[in-house]
Design a protein around this motif. Structure first.
Motif, short mmCIF file in Angstrom:
data_model
loop_
_atom_site.label_atom_id
_atom_site.label_comp_id
_atom_site.label_asym_id
_atom_site.label_seq_id
_atom_site.Cartn_x
_atom_site.Cartn_y
_atom_site.Cartn_z
N ARG A 1 2.52 7.22 -6.22
CA ARG A 1 1.45 8.18 -6.53
C ARG A 1 1.83 9.59 -6.06
N ALA A 2 2.41 9.68 -4.88
CA ALA A 2 2.81 10.98 -4.34
C ALA A 2 3.82 11.65 -5.27
N GLN A 3 4.76 10.84 -5.77
CA GLN A 3 5.78 11.38 -6.68
C GLN A 3 5.14 11.86 -7.98
N LEU A 4 4.22 11.05 -8.50
CA LEU A 4 3.56 11.40 -9.77
C LEU A 4 2.75 12.69 -9.63
N VAL A 5 2.00 12.78 -8.55
CA VAL A 5 1.14 13.95 -8.35
C VAL A 5 2.00 15.21 -8.21
N ASN A 6 3.06 15.10 -7.44
CA ASN A 6 3.90 16.28 -7.20
C ASN A 6 4.74 16.67 -8.39
N GLU A 7 5.31 15.65 -9.04
CA GLU A 7 6.27 15.95 -10.11
C GLU A 7 5.57 16.27 -11.43
N LEU A 8 4.44 15.60 -11.69
CA LEU A 8 3.86 15.70 -13.02
C LEU A 8 2.43 16.23 -13.04
N VAL A 9 1.55 15.60 -12.27
CA VAL A 9 0.12 15.88 -12.43
C VAL A 9 -0.23 17.30 -12.01
N ARG A 10 0.10 17.67 -10.79
CA ARG A 10 -0.27 19.01 -10.33
C ARG A 10 0.36 20.13 -11.17
N PRO A 11 1.67 20.02 -11.46
CA PRO A 11 2.26 21.10 -12.27
C PRO A 11 1.59 21.23 -13.64
N TYR A 12 1.23 20.08 -14.26
CA TYR A 12 0.62 20.16 -15.59
C TYR A 12 -0.81 20.69 -15.53
N LEU A 13 -1.55 20.28 -14.51
CA LEU A 13 -2.91 20.81 -14.33
C LEU A 13 -2.85 22.32 -14.09
N ILE B 1 0.84 -1.21 0.00
CA ILE B 1 0.00 0.00 0.00
C ILE B 1 0.87 1.26 0.00
N LEU B 2 1.89 1.24 0.84
CA LEU B 2 2.74 2.43 0.96
C LEU B 2 3.58 2.64 -0.30
N LEU B 3 3.97 1.56 -0.95
CA LEU B 3 4.75 1.72 -2.19
C LEU B 3 3.87 2.28 -3.32
#
Ligand code: TYD
Length: 222
Positions: A73-85, A66-68
């Motif tokens: 997911r935390a890395q993806l959201v911070n590095e890619l998803v939020r900046p692109y949105l 679960i933690l992995l």
């Protein structure tokens, strides 16, 4: 700002293909769009993915799993998803937090509230505007995966990887499928369900038409 669309469904439902086709269509219309996947999508996330799918990691504790997933997911959201949105773009993602609820929650029987709390930390509360569910009977999906694996010669790093998580038994995958149904019932507005058992292009058209209303007010690039 921006538009966040995720794809969910059982193994072998064709999510990756449909995510790519939607990406190509939006791109050809001039929309700023990226497509990514979970677990993975970033350099660190892909490293975590290799640990998760590795058939040798039989001793992995459910909490570690679960933690992995959540760390990737935390890395993806911070590095890619939020900046692109934040730039007003469209992010398409092959699996997201709903997979954790379905697979680790309903599949492994972990407490959903606990998973929700972990997910909130990992994502900062970011949820998709729309989630596309590709529906396929569990056995059909597993059969498709097996066939694809045999064609590609096997191995867990091949495109059709048969991994540690697919290798779980049919009852597990059935619980996951019931879990997805339950998640859709809870939030009918966010989910769109499609029959995955149809021609690839026909399905791509249906998905595009479901997404189309969300594009109103978004600016295609000049
Ligand atoms: P993926 O590569 O997307 O496989 P598929 O092509 O079958 O969709 O995902 C790898 C596996 O990880 C898949 O069996 C689903 C599982 N998974 C979870 O158990 N929990 C999660 O949070 C995520 C994102 C995936």
């Amino acid at each position: 700002m921006g538009l966040f669309i995720t794809f969910e469904g059982p193994e072998g439902s064709g999510k990756s293909t449909q995510a790519r086709l939607l990406y190509e269509r939006l791109q050809s219309l001039g929309f700023p769009v990226i497509v990514t996947r979970e677990p993975g999508g970033t350099r660190i996330g892909e490293m975590i993915r290799r640990i998760l799918v590795d058939l040798r990691n039989t001793e992995m504790a459910p909490t570690t799993e679960i933690l992995l997933f959540s760390a990737a997911r935390a890395q993806l959201v911070n590095e890619l998803v939020r900046p692109y949105l934040a730039t007003g773009g469209i992010v398409l993602c092959d699996r997201y937090a709903d997979s954790t609820f379905a697979y680790q929650g309903y599949g492994l029987g972990r407490d959903l509230e606990e998973l929700q709390a972990i997910t909130a930390v990992a994502t900062g509360g970011l949820m998709p505007n729309m989630t596309i569910f590709l529906d396929l009977p569990v056995e059909d999906g597993l059969q498709r995966r097996r066939a694809a694996r045999e064609q590609s010669g096997g191995g867990y790093n091949t495109p059709a990887e048969w991994n540690r998580l697919d290798a779980r038994d049919l009852a597990y995958h059935q619980r996951v499928a019931n879990g997805f149904a339950e998640l859709m019932n809870r939030e009918p507005k966010r989910w769109r369900r499609f029959d995955a058992n149809q021609h690839v292009e026909a399905l791509a058209d249906q998905i595009f038409h479901a997404v189309e209303p969300l594009l109103q007010g978004m600016e295609p690039m000049p």
